[in-house]
Design a protein around this motif. Sequence first.
Motif, PDB file in Angstrom:
ATOM      1  N   SER A  58      -7.109 -12.447  25.421  1.00 58.83           N
ATOM      2  CA  SER A  58      -6.966 -13.914  25.099  1.00 58.83           C
ATOM      3  C   SER A  58      -6.782 -14.772  26.519  1.00 58.83           C
ATOM      4  N   ALA A  59      -7.484 -15.840  26.494  1.00 59.72           N
ATOM      5  CA  ALA A  59      -7.376 -16.489  27.634  1.00 59.72           C
ATOM      6  C   ALA A  59      -5.966 -17.073  27.804  1.00 59.72           C
ATOM      7  N   LYS A  60      -5.567 -17.031  29.213  1.00 57.61           N
ATOM      8  CA  LYS A  60      -4.110 -17.543  29.347  1.00 57.61           C
ATOM      9  C   LYS A  60      -4.171 -18.977  30.451  1.00 57.61           C
ATOM     10  N   PHE A  61      -3.434 -19.816  29.936  1.00 56.97           N
ATOM     11  CA  PHE A  61      -3.265 -21.097  30.504  1.00 56.97           C
ATOM     12  C   PHE A  61      -2.146 -21.401  31.316  1.00 56.97           C
ATOM     13  N   GLY A 108      -0.468 -30.513  27.918  1.00 56.32           N
ATOM     14  CA  GLY A 108      -1.294 -30.275  26.770  1.00 56.32           C
ATOM     15  C   GLY A 108      -1.575 -28.651  26.773  1.00 56.32           C
ATOM     16  N   PRO A 109      -3.139 -28.480  26.217  1.00 55.76           N
ATOM     17  CA  PRO A 109      -3.631 -27.039  26.248  1.00 55.76           C
ATOM     18  C   PRO A 109      -3.463 -25.908  27.669  1.00 55.76           C
ATOM     19  N   GLU A 110      -4.054 -26.887  28.467  1.00 57.12           N
ATOM     20  CA  GLU A 110      -4.222 -26.332  29.978  1.00 57.12           C
ATOM     21  C   GLU A 110      -2.864 -25.719  30.472  1.00 57.12           C
ATOM     22  N   GLY A 111      -1.767 -26.186  30.029  1.00 60.08           N
ATOM     23  CA  GLY A 111      -0.323 -25.605  30.565  1.00 60.08           C
ATOM     24  C   GLY A 111       0.240 -25.065  29.567  1.00 60.08           C
ATOM     25  N   THR A 143      -4.257 -20.254  41.781  1.00 56.98           N
ATOM     26  CA  THR A 143      -4.945 -20.914  41.074  1.00 56.98           C
ATOM     27  C   THR A 143      -5.425 -20.122  39.662  1.00 56.98           C
ATOM     28  N   SER A 144      -4.632 -20.027  38.923  1.00 56.32           N
ATOM     29  CA  SER A 144      -5.134 -19.227  37.612  1.00 56.32           C
ATOM     30  C   SER A 144      -5.873 -20.210  36.683  1.00 56.32           C
ATOM     31  N   GLN A 145      -6.803 -19.760  36.141  1.00 56.19           N
ATOM     32  CA  GLN A 145      -7.690 -20.624  35.409  1.00 56.19           C
ATOM     33  C   GLN A 145      -8.112 -19.869  33.926  1.00 56.19           C
ATOM     34  N   PRO A 146      -8.216 -20.627  32.878  1.00 55.85           N
ATOM     35  CA  PRO A 146      -8.378 -19.731  31.533  1.00 55.85           C
ATOM     36  C   PRO A 146      -9.816 -19.135  31.645  1.00 55.85           C
ATOM     37  N   LYS A 147     -10.791 -19.628  32.496  1.00 57.33           N
ATOM     38  CA  LYS A 147     -12.075 -18.968  32.415  1.00 57.33           C
ATOM     39  C   LYS A 147     -12.428 -17.471  32.896  1.00 57.33           C
ATOM     40  N   TYR A 148     -10.916 -17.247  33.783  1.00 55.10           N
ATOM     41  CA  TYR A 148     -11.087 -15.932  34.107  1.00 55.10           C
ATOM     42  C   TYR A 148     -11.046 -15.015  32.848  1.00 55.10           C
ATOM     43  N   TRP A 149     -10.686 -15.266  31.716  1.00 54.26           N
ATOM     44  CA  TRP A 149     -10.551 -14.541  30.679  1.00 54.26           C
ATOM     45  C   TRP A 149     -11.685 -14.713  29.721  1.00 54.26           C
TER      46      TRP A 149
END
Length: 369
Positions: A122-125, A173-176, A106-112
Amino acid sequence: MLNRKIAFLVLSVAVLVTTPTQAQYHIYWGDMHGHTANSDGKGSLDDYFTHARDAARLDFVVVSDHDFGNAAPWHMPKETWTLTQDKVDQYTADGKFVAIAGYEWTSQPKYWTPEEPIFTGSAKFYNHKNVYFPARVEYLFSAKDPAYNSPNLLAEAVQKVGGLIQNNHLDPGPEGRDQFHYDPAYASVIVNTEMWPDTMQYKGKTYTGNTEKTLREFLNKGGRTGFVGSTDTHEGKPAAKTAVLAGELTRPAIFEALRHRRNYAVFNAKIVLDFKIDGHVMGEEIEIQGKPGLAVDVLGTDKIEEVTIVRDGSIIHTVIPGTNDARFEHVDEAFGGNSYYYVRVIQADKDEHGNRSHAWSSPIWVKKK
C-alpha cells in the motif's frame, strides 16, 4: 524601560545569558531548507551561499536539494552530492558563516503505484524530510532506495553518521497521513519540524495549512519535536527563519543546539525570543518540584500584538503588550505533573501578502519529581 530595551537589544545580537550554572548562548540566524538548480530550484550552489552570507546576512544556512536531482534517471548524482559537500566546506568560516550540506528526502506515494513502481504494498504518505550532516558522508540516503524508504530506516542510517532530520512542510491531509510514523526512539535524530502559521495569505488568496494545529496534535500524543523555520526557497534566496542558541558560530555548535532543540522559528521578522521554565531553556526536558515558573522576554521589530503561552495544546496565558517588547513571568498553578509548554508571539507588522510576523519557541517538557 529604555535602559532595559537597550540592554536586551545588545543581548539579542551578542549573548543570551541563562542561569549562572548554565552556558551562555549567542543567537544565530539561519535558514534550514532551500533549493538550487541541482534539483528544482534556481541558481548555483555559489549563488545560494553568496546570497545567504552577503545579501541575507545569515549566520548559517542549510542547502537541501531534492534527492531525485534535476534530470533522468532522477537520482542526485554522487558527483553533485560531493560538490555540495565541497562547497559547504569552502564557504564555512568559523565565527563568520557556517554552511551545511543537506538534502530533502522526498518520499512520494507514487513510488508504491504503477505510476512509478519502485516499492510494493500500500502507498505510504511519509511526506518530505530534510537531512543534514555535521561532516562529510559518502552519499545521501535516498527515499527511492529500499534501504532508506521509511522514516525509521532513514533515521537509523542518519543516526549512525551523526546527522539530523527535520519534518518538512507538514500536510494535515492525506498526503501527510504517515509523516509522523516513526519510532519515538528516533526523536533524538528527527529532532525538529518546520513551523508555519495555520492560515496564510498569498497573492490575495487564503490558504489553511494548520501546521501549528498539526504539531499540537503530535505533541499531545507524546511526540517530541522542536520548531524551526524555513523559506523552502526555490529561487536560491534563503532568509532568516530559524534562530539557534549556540555557544559559538561553528558547525558542531550549530548541530549541538539543533540536536537539543535549542532553537525557535520565526515568520517574516527577526523577533528575539527568550523562554525559560525555572531557568531551563527551550528544548529541554526537566523535572521540578512545585509549580513551574515561566519567564518570557521578547524584543520585536514592531508592536507586539500578543504573546501566548501554550500548555498541552491549549492557551493558558496571553499578554497583549502593544509595545515593541514584552517581559513577564507566569506560574502555572494548574500544572498537573506532566506537560509541555511553548510560546507564540504575533507582531502587528505584515509581509507583502498581509501575513503578520510570528515567532514560536521550541517546547519545554516538564515533569513533577
